[in-house]
Design a protein around this motif. Structure first.
Motif, mmCIF file in Angstrom:
data_model
loop_
_atom_site.group_PDB
_atom_site.id
_atom_site.type_symbol
_atom_site.label_atom_id
_atom_site.label_comp_id
_atom_site.label_asym_id
_atom_site.label_seq_id
_atom_site.Cartn_x
_atom_site.Cartn_y
_atom_site.Cartn_z
ATOM 1 N N LEU A 161 0.806 -1.222 0.000
ATOM 2 C CA LEU A 161 0.000 0.000 0.000
ATOM 3 C C LEU A 161 0.843 1.278 0.000
ATOM 4 O O LEU A 161 0.308 2.369 0.136
ATOM 5 C CB LEU A 161 -0.915 0.003 1.225
ATOM 6 C CG LEU A 161 -1.913 -1.168 1.303
ATOM 7 C CD1 LEU A 161 -2.651 -1.144 2.634
ATOM 8 C CD2 LEU A 161 -2.885 -1.137 0.143
ATOM 9 N N ALA A 162 2.144 1.145 -0.195
ATOM 10 C CA ALA A 162 3.048 2.285 -0.014
ATOM 11 C C ALA A 162 3.054 3.266 -1.184
ATOM 12 O O ALA A 162 3.672 4.331 -1.093
ATOM 13 C CB ALA A 162 4.471 1.782 0.234
ATOM 14 N N ASN A 163 2.413 2.930 -2.313
ATOM 15 C CA ASN A 163 2.459 3.782 -3.507
ATOM 16 C C ASN A 163 3.889 4.045 -3.972
ATOM 17 O O ASN A 163 4.221 5.130 -4.456
ATOM 18 C CB ASN A 163 1.748 5.121 -3.282
ATOM 19 C CG ASN A 163 0.238 4.954 -3.160
ATOM 20 O OD1 ASN A 163 -0.294 3.869 -3.382
ATOM 21 N ND2 ASN A 163 -0.446 6.026 -2.809
ATOM 22 N N HIS A 164 4.733 3.021 -3.788
ATOM 23 C CA HIS A 164 6.135 3.139 -4.206
ATOM 24 C C HIS A 164 6.478 1.929 -5.067
ATOM 25 O O HIS A 164 6.280 0.789 -4.653
ATOM 26 C CB HIS A 164 7.057 3.198 -2.988
ATOM 27 C CG HIS A 164 8.500 3.364 -3.337
ATOM 28 N ND1 HIS A 164 9.085 4.605 -3.507
ATOM 29 C CD2 HIS A 164 9.482 2.451 -3.575
ATOM 30 C CE1 HIS A 164 10.356 4.440 -3.823
ATOM 31 N NE2 HIS A 164 10.623 3.148 -3.871
ATOM 32 N N TYR A 165 7.007 2.186 -6.259
ATOM 33 C CA TYR A 165 7.388 1.095 -7.163
ATOM 34 C C TYR A 165 8.901 0.932 -7.179
ATOM 35 O O TYR A 165 9.643 1.907 -7.326
ATOM 36 C CB TYR A 165 6.891 1.366 -8.586
ATOM 37 C CG TYR A 165 7.378 0.341 -9.591
ATOM 38 C CD1 TYR A 165 6.929 -0.976 -9.539
ATOM 39 C CD2 TYR A 165 8.302 0.688 -10.585
ATOM 40 C CE1 TYR A 165 7.374 -1.924 -10.438
ATOM 41 C CE2 TYR A 165 8.745 -0.259 -11.497
ATOM 42 C CZ TYR A 165 8.287 -1.563 -11.427
ATOM 43 O OH TYR A 165 8.733 -2.506 -12.317
ATOM 44 N N ASP A 166 9.336 -0.303 -7.028
ATOM 45 C CA ASP A 166 10.759 -0.633 -7.093
ATOM 46 C C ASP A 166 10.889 -1.908 -7.921
ATOM 47 O O ASP A 166 10.583 -2.999 -7.454
ATOM 48 C CB ASP A 166 11.327 -0.841 -5.689
ATOM 49 C CG ASP A 166 12.845 -1.022 -5.682
ATOM 50 O OD1 ASP A 166 13.406 -1.336 -6.759
ATOM 51 O OD2 ASP A 166 13.457 -0.856 -4.612
ATOM 52 N N GLY A 167 11.327 -1.774 -9.165
ATOM 53 C CA GLY A 167 11.432 -2.915 -10.066
ATOM 54 C C GLY A 167 12.750 -3.658 -9.971
ATOM 55 O O GLY A 167 13.010 -4.554 -10.784
ATOM 56 N N ALA A 168 13.563 -3.333 -8.992
ATOM 57 C CA ALA A 168 14.876 -3.977 -8.865
ATOM 58 C C ALA A 168 14.732 -5.435 -8.448
ATOM 59 O O ALA A 168 13.795 -5.813 -7.737
ATOM 60 C CB ALA A 168 15.732 -3.227 -7.844
ATOM 61 N N ASN A 169 15.684 -6.238 -8.874
ATOM 62 C CA ASN A 169 15.701 -7.664 -8.535
ATOM 63 C C ASN A 169 16.451 -7.841 -7.217
ATOM 64 O O ASN A 169 17.618 -8.227 -7.187
ATOM 65 C CB ASN A 169 16.364 -8.463 -9.658
ATOM 66 C CG ASN A 169 16.270 -9.960 -9.427
ATOM 67 O OD1 ASN A 169 15.402 -10.433 -8.708
ATOM 68 N ND2 ASN A 169 17.170 -10.708 -10.048
ATOM 69 N N LYS A 170 15.742 -7.560 -6.117
ATOM 70 C CA LYS A 170 16.355 -7.653 -4.795
ATOM 71 C C LYS A 170 15.288 -8.073 -3.788
ATOM 72 O O LYS A 170 14.090 -8.038 -4.092
ATOM 73 C CB LYS A 170 16.989 -6.323 -4.397
ATOM 74 C CG LYS A 170 16.013 -5.162 -4.268
ATOM 75 C CD LYS A 170 16.764 -3.865 -3.974
ATOM 76 C CE LYS A 170 15.804 -2.693 -3.810
ATOM 77 N NZ LYS A 170 16.515 -1.413 -3.569
#
Length: 552
Positions: A161-170
């Motif tokens: 629900l954070a409205n934050h996108y992180d597409g990293a592979n981690k």
């Protein structure tokens, strides 16, 4: 002697592309239904969202569908990494949607109309790129299923629900925000998930919220770079259970999820879909053992609803593109969209698109009333009806819109060809047409009050139109034939779909649009192709209503 490099012609009578505009402000019909169902407060948010969709995100959508996801199973040093690489445009699309609340709005801002505003957002995003809508809808729809398990929900819901996108592979715990996928289907079972063979064994303790090791395969895993997946596996004989399986384990190591290959799909190409194997993959049990279907169906119900939205969006965009193109093209001395036969086709397409949007928004309105038992009952039956009908209608509809544009619409760098290739996925994904029919019959049989609520919704329109009333009476006769309900399930669900569209337009919609729809869809002429409207319908007014309102 003729010059070899002389120009042979000038380009004229070719419309400009529908681009560099505000996709929300240009859409009078979407604004009508948003406001009709208490979504007025989202106008500023949707205005900004629509501006991005009609400008840079439109470009990003074309790039994401040109530069497709690529699977890297191993690093250059031979390590197994199971990584899918996306073009930066895909991440741009995901970042924009998530940052604006596409996946979270109804859960974090639960005021009246929040599902309606989020639905409008999802429709607009589809105009830029339908494929990336798949991980967005799964992330949105995962909330109720994950919420059944408090210890897992405590860790995961704040990040979803954070409205934050992180597409990293981690690892997921190193991210501010995460996305969620789903993997249910297996080769031997298809829609029959009880035929699944994937097993889960407790690693330490057994029971709800504990870690298990999963072994098995999944024939379709959509968005395989999601941070975790909802998965069904057997914890014992006849104990199909639901798990949240992350891509990384708690110690930061890669979980034992192996991607075998990416699917080479007809459409939905910007989104990767994979075949995967679990070789002892760790996952948390959500809810009690054996309650997996009850848990995951909460997610499936919302993804089916989003299939309605996605197919409605395809139709809305298709008819707008067709009207825009034909309005700027002249044939036989007149604008093409004013020629009688083309006008008939365009108006018919517009009626179909608005009827689809109307019932999709009606479901959003019902979702905005979670404490109303009647509205919840309507969602249970009407979602299956809408999923069946809208998603099937979109296939022919997008083709007809493409035909209006002609050969230019058939080439890959035109949005119409993408819409046409995209259309079948929503009908197939999350339960085919037959599955929707059977689910509807099961709901009626298990909970007869659900049918009563649906019929009560339809009865509200009885006195508003005699033709509608006659059609409604025929539905009662169909439902009374208990012996052949399954055999005639498609007749029943199609009749109910048309009645529900007609009722929604009559009760909530523009009066002239409602009357035109009833005349067009409830007659006994036997015509089924678009462009067969009777002459007493004001087709020009319908087309004008759908014309994108933007500077040329």
């Amino acid at each position: 002697m003729p010059l070899m490099n002389a120009e042979t012609h000038q380009v004229f009578n070719q419309p400009k592309a529908l681009e560099n505009y505000n996709a929300y402000r240009a859409d009078e019909v979407l604004q009508y239904w948003q406001n009709r169902f208490a979504g007025e407060w989202g106008t500023q948010l949707l205005t900004e969202f629509g501006k991005q969709v009609g400008n840079e995100l439109q470009t990003a959508g074309f790039l994401a569908n040109k530069h497709l996801p690529e699977l890297q199973t191993h690093s250059r040093f031979g390590e197994r990494i199971d990584q899918v690489d996306y073009h930066p445009s895909y991440h741009q699309l995901m970042q924009h949607a998530i940052s604006q609340g596409h996946c979270s709005l109804p859960w974090t801002n639960a005021q009246h109309g929040s599902h309606v505003v989020r639905a409008a957002m999802a429709l607009l995003h589809t105009h830029a790129d339908p494929g990336s809508g798949c991980p967005l809808t799964m992330t949105f729809a995962s909330i109720p299923a994950i919420s059944v398990q408090p210890n897992v929900a405590k860790q995961w819901l704040p990040k979803i629900l954070a409205n934050h996108y992180d597409g990293a592979n981690k690892p997921w715990f190193e991210k501010q925000g995460v996305t969620i996928g789903m993997a249910m289907t297996e080769k031997q079972g298809g829609s029959d998930v009880r035929a699944n063979t994937t097993t889960a064994t407790a690693i330490d303790k057994s029971g709800a919220g504990e870690l298990y090791a999963l072994v098995g395969h999944k024939w379709f895993c959509s968005a395989p770079m999601s941070d975790a997946f909802l998965v069904l596996a057997h914890t014992g004989i006849n104990q199909l259970s639901c798990f949240l399986v992350p891509r990384f384990c708690q110690d930061g190591s890669k979980n034992a999820i192996l991607i075998q290959r990416l699917k080479n799909k007809l459409g939905n190409q910007s989104n990767a879909s994979a075949e995967i194997e679990f070789r002892g993959a760790q996952g948390w049990l959500l809810g009690e053992p054996g309650r997996g279907i009850n848990t995951i169906i909460q997610m499936v119900a919302l993804t089916r609803y989003d299939c309605m939205l996605g197919s409605s969006a395809l139709m809305m965009q298709g008819v707008k593109e067709a009207i825009w193109h034909t309005s700027e093209r002249s044939v036989f001395g007149k604008s093409l969209h004013q020629q009688p036969l083309m006008l008939n086709v365009l108006a018919d397409l517009a009626l179909e698109a608005e009827a689809a949007l109307a019932i999709a928004m009606r479901i959003a309105h019902a979702l905005d009333q979670p404490n109303d038992e009647n509205q919840a009952a309507l969602v249970r039956s009407a979602t299956a009806i809408g999923k069946y009908w809208i998603c099937k209608r979109a296939i022919q509809h997008t083709y007809e819109a493409m035909e209006c544009v002609g050969g230019v619409g058939y080439v890959q760098d035109n949005v119409l060809s993408r819409l046409y290739k995209e259309a079948p996925v929503n009908s197939i994904w999350e339960g085919s047409g037959n599955v929707q029919c059977l689910d509807l019959l099961r709901v009626f049989n298990r909970d007869p009050d659900t049918l009563k609520v649906l019929l009560a919704e339809l009865e509200q329109a009885r006195k508003l139109n005699q033709q509608f009333a006659t059609k409604l009476d025929s539905a009662y006769l169909m439902l009374a034939n208990k012996a052949d309900l399954e055999l005639h399930a498609r007749r029943i669900i199609e009749t109910l779909a048309l009645l529900w569209q007609g009722a929604t337009l009559l009760i909530y919609g523009d009066e002239e649009i409602a009357k035109a729809f009833i005349k067009a869809r409830f007659s006994n002429t036997g015509f089924h192709q678009y462009g067969t409207l009777p002459s007493d319908i004001d087709m020009a007014k319908i087309v004008t209503r759908f014309m994108p309102k933007t500077k040329r």
